[in-house]
Design a protein around this motif. Structure first.
Motif, PDB file in Angstrom:
ATOM      1  N   ARG A  80      50.345  33.859  45.062  1.00 18.66           N
ATOM      2  CA  ARG A  80      50.483  35.275  44.707  1.00 18.66           C
ATOM      3  C   ARG A  80      49.823  35.526  43.361  1.00 18.66           C
ATOM      4  N   SER A  81      48.922  36.502  43.337  1.00 17.01           N
ATOM      5  CA  SER A  81      48.187  36.815  42.120  1.00 17.01           C
ATOM      6  C   SER A  81      49.015  37.672  41.174  1.00 17.01           C
ATOM      7  N   LYS A  82      48.507  37.889  40.006  1.00 21.09           N
ATOM      8  CA  LYS A  82      49.072  38.891  39.106  1.00 21.09           C
ATOM      9  C   LYS A  82      48.720  40.279  39.658  1.00 21.09           C
ATOM     10  N   VAL A  83      49.252  41.318  39.039  1.00 17.07           N
ATOM     11  CA  VAL A  83      48.901  42.687  39.431  1.00 17.07           C
ATOM     12  C   VAL A  83      47.424  42.922  39.104  1.00 17.07           C
ATOM     13  N   LEU A  84      46.671  43.414  40.087  1.00 25.02           N
ATOM     14  CA  LEU A  84      45.231  43.568  39.933  1.00 25.02           C
ATOM     15  C   LEU A  84      44.830  45.029  39.823  1.00 25.02           C
ATOM     16  N   ALA A  85      43.800  45.274  39.049  1.00 23.88           N
ATOM     17  CA  ALA A  85      43.247  46.621  38.963  1.00 23.88           C
ATOM     18  C   ALA A  85      42.586  46.985  40.284  1.00 23.88           C
ATOM     19  N   PRO A  86      42.563  48.267  40.648  1.00 26.37           N
ATOM     20  CA  PRO A  86      41.897  48.670  41.885  1.00 26.37           C
ATOM     21  C   PRO A  86      40.437  48.221  41.899  1.00 26.37           C
ATOM     22  N   ASN A  87      40.051  47.513  42.960  1.00 32.60           N
ATOM     23  CA  ASN A  87      38.682  46.996  43.060  1.00 32.60           C
ATOM     24  C   ASN A  87      38.549  46.242  44.377  1.00 32.60           C
ATOM     25  N   LEU A  88      37.327  45.836  44.697  1.00 31.69           N
ATOM     26  CA  LEU A  88      37.070  44.979  45.843  1.00 31.69           C
ATOM     27  C   LEU A  88      36.818  43.574  45.308  1.00 31.69           C
ATOM     28  N   TYR A  89      37.680  42.630  45.681  1.00 29.88           N
ATOM     29  CA  TYR A  89      37.642  41.282  45.100  1.00 29.88           C
ATOM     30  C   TYR A  89      37.092  40.259  46.095  1.00 29.88           C
ATOM     31  N   GLU A  90      36.396  39.254  45.552  1.00 31.20           N
ATOM     32  CA  GLU A  90      35.849  38.164  46.356  1.00 31.20           C
ATOM     33  C   GLU A  90      36.706  36.911  46.179  1.00 31.20           C
ATOM     34  N   TYR A  91      36.827  36.130  47.251  1.00 38.58           N
ATOM     35  CA  TYR A  91      37.581  34.881  47.175  1.00 38.58           C
ATOM     36  C   TYR A  91      37.201  33.971  48.338  1.00 38.58           C
ATOM     37  N   PHE A  92      37.552  32.701  48.203  1.00 32.92           N
ATOM     38  CA  PHE A  92      37.393  31.747  49.298  1.00 32.92           C
ATOM     39  C   PHE A  92      38.388  30.621  49.079  1.00 32.92           C
ATOM     40  N   PHE A  93      38.542  29.765  50.085  1.00 38.82           N
ATOM     41  CA  PHE A  93      39.468  28.643  50.008  1.00 38.82           C
ATOM     42  C   PHE A  93      38.706  27.321  49.983  1.00 38.82           C
ATOM     43  N   ILE A 112      38.858  41.355  49.582  1.00 42.61           N
ATOM     44  CA  ILE A 112      40.070  42.148  49.788  1.00 42.61           C
ATOM     45  C   ILE A 112      40.042  43.342  48.843  1.00 42.61           C
ATOM     46  N   LEU A 113      40.391  44.497  49.372  1.00 46.34           N
ATOM     47  CA  LEU A 113      40.356  45.736  48.595  1.00 46.34           C
ATOM     48  C   LEU A 113      41.740  46.055  48.059  1.00 46.34           C
ATOM     49  N   VAL A 114      41.833  46.129  46.734  1.00 46.20           N
ATOM     50  CA  VAL A 114      43.047  46.633  46.089  1.00 46.20           C
ATOM     51  C   VAL A 114      42.815  48.118  45.867  1.00 46.20           C
ATOM     52  N   PRO A 115      43.615  48.996  46.478  1.00 48.70           N
ATOM     53  CA  PRO A 115      43.319  50.430  46.489  1.00 48.70           C
ATOM     54  C   PRO A 115      43.505  51.101  45.132  1.00 48.70           C
ATOM     55  N   GLY A 116      42.880  52.288  45.029  1.00 49.03           N
ATOM     56  CA  GLY A 116      43.083  53.095  43.833  1.00 49.03           C
ATOM     57  C   GLY A 116      41.817  53.411  43.072  1.00 49.03           C
ATOM     58  N   SER A 117      40.643  53.202  43.694  1.00 53.02           N
ATOM     59  CA  SER A 117      39.385  53.448  42.990  1.00 53.02           C
ATOM     60  C   SER A 117      38.444  54.284  43.853  1.00 53.02           C
ATOM     61  N   LEU A 118      37.248  54.483  43.339  1.00 49.92           N
ATOM     62  CA  LEU A 118      36.211  55.224  44.041  1.00 49.92           C
ATOM     63  C   LEU A 118      35.799  54.532  45.337  1.00 49.92           C
ATOM     64  N   LEU A 119      36.189  53.271  45.508  1.00 48.85           N
ATOM     65  CA  LEU A 119      35.795  52.481  46.671  1.00 48.85           C
ATOM     66  C   LEU A 119      36.678  52.740  47.884  1.00 48.85           C
TER      67      LEU A 119
END
Length: 395
Positions: free
Chosen positions: A93-106, A132-139
């Motif tokens: 579980r991540s910290k609280v993230l700012a709205p944005n589209l984030y990249e990740y892999f395992f 994964i998209l964290v909502p709340g931005s122009l995206l």
């Protein structure tokens, strides 16, 4: 010959084979375990939580070690150890993230893996990253009037092949009597033609900015930056020869396609402006080089130009670009906006942009410059740069 009654039963699925012909299917002994059926799907897939933190999950019961990697560039990658529960689900579980589209892999026992529980992958020619998209931005997809994304298949006479491009059109484009201006936008190296759409979020950015009255109605045309001819397939070129061999050859081919195939195609299919002030050209990374080459080689075709972290003639020479840069008055007269953008820590094209900036300053060519602090060669530079650039167009 089968009779009509039997045919009807067959079509509706009511005519079943005899029981004696139905065989049970047995799985191989080494077939991997399936996700637990007694748990809701949301319990073993990655999801955004109510507080905008993200719980990353991967079902890998046979794995000995799984790590989550976040970040957009090797320099910004951060490794997070994941914990496995009794059902074989690894979580972090991540910290609280700012709205944005984030990249990740395992990293699964040394193997780099996308998130197999998500359909949202980074659009690459060789897919190895999820998003994964964290909502709340122009995206975000907001409740506003939506444009359309149209995929056009066409024959490129210049490349001798069938090609596809995407066109974002504003709401009501088919009923519009007024000819619309056009922005042509090129994606970066290694990405697919959907990069600007799925990761760059161009449709969402355009919908939202238009709804806010911050941009003028326009078309956005997104060609495939890779021409994929016999001599310009990037997989056929070793990395150390990319700037010497691939970039120049691909840029020449894509330039011919743009001028002789794509622009005429768009003019034929849509009601568009045909004056230079009604066309703009932009791109990121390799696409930024493409924009620079085509924009300056055909200065009379365009009224605005942008390169976002683009390769430049600092490392990939181009005679036509060099010749045009020696005519600063023509550039200043023709371009209402010339935007140059880079991330301050960009190790991929930072040298290119620095060289271009120096050349423009020395020759007295007007340009808008923005260096994004603490960012490298990544979408967190290019998405906001795109949003800022389109707000300056066709005013």
């Amino acid at each position: 010959m089968i009779n009509k009654s039997a045919l009807a039963l067959l079509i509706t699925g009511l005519l079943l084979p005899p029981a004696s012909t139905v065989h049970a299917v047995s799985l191989p002994a080494d077939f991997p375990p399936l996700p637990p059926s007694d748990r809701a799907v949301k319990e073993y897939v990655t999801a955004v939580n109510a507080d905008n933190s993200v719980t990353f999950r991967l079902f890998a019961p046979l794995a000995k070690e799984v790590k989550l990697f976040t970040g957009a560039t090797p320099e910004s990658f951060v490794s997070h150890p994941m914990n496995k529960d009794a059902a074989g689900i690894w979580t972090f579980r991540s910290k609280v993230l700012a709205p944005n589209l984030y990249e990740y892999f395992f990293n699964v026992d040394g193997f780099r893996s996308i998130d197999s529980g998500s359909a949202n992958t980074k659009p690459q020619r060789q897919v190895n990253t999820s998003q994964i998209l964290v909502p709340g931005s122009l995206l975000d997809v907001r409740a506003v009037p939506h444009g359309e994304l149209r995929i056009l298949t066409y024959h490129s006479a210049e490349l001798g092949s069938e090609r596809q491009l995407a066109v974002w059109t504003p709401p009501g484009v088919d009923a519009a009597a007024k000819a619309l201006p056009v922005l042509y936008f090129y994606h970066g190296f290694g990405d697919s033609g959907r990069s600007a759409i799925d990761q760059g979020r161009i449709p969402q950015i355009m919908d939202n900015l238009l709804a806010e009255g911050k941009i003028k109605p326009m078309l956005v045309v997104i060609p495939d930056t890779e021409t994929d001819t016999a001599s310009t397939t990037p997989e056929n070129v070793v990395p150390q020869d990319r700037r010497k061999v691939f970039y120049p050859a691909n840029a020449r081919a894509a330039d011919r396609e743009l001028i002789h195939d794509i622009i005429p195609l768009i003019s034929q299919r849509f009601n568009t402006r045909t004056d230079a002030a009604g066309r703009a050209l932009a791109g990121l990374s390799q696409g930024g080089y493409q924009a620079l080459v085509s924009g300056l080689s055909h200065l009379d075709h365009f009224g605005a130009l942008a390169t976002f972290s683009g390769v430049t003639i600092t490392t990939v020479p181009n005679a036509a670009v060099s010749a045009q840069l020696d005519k600063p008055q023509e550039i200043n007269r023709q371009l209402s906006n010339f935007t140059v953008v880079v991330g301050e820590t960009d190790s991929v094209t930072g040298k290119d942009i620095a060289g271009l900036k120096q050349t423009l300053e020395q020759k007295g060519i007007k340009f808008d410059y923005h260096a994004y602090p603490q960012l490298g060669h990544e979408m967190d530079v290019w998405r906001p740069a795109y949003a800022e650039f389109v707000q300056k167009l066709f005013r």
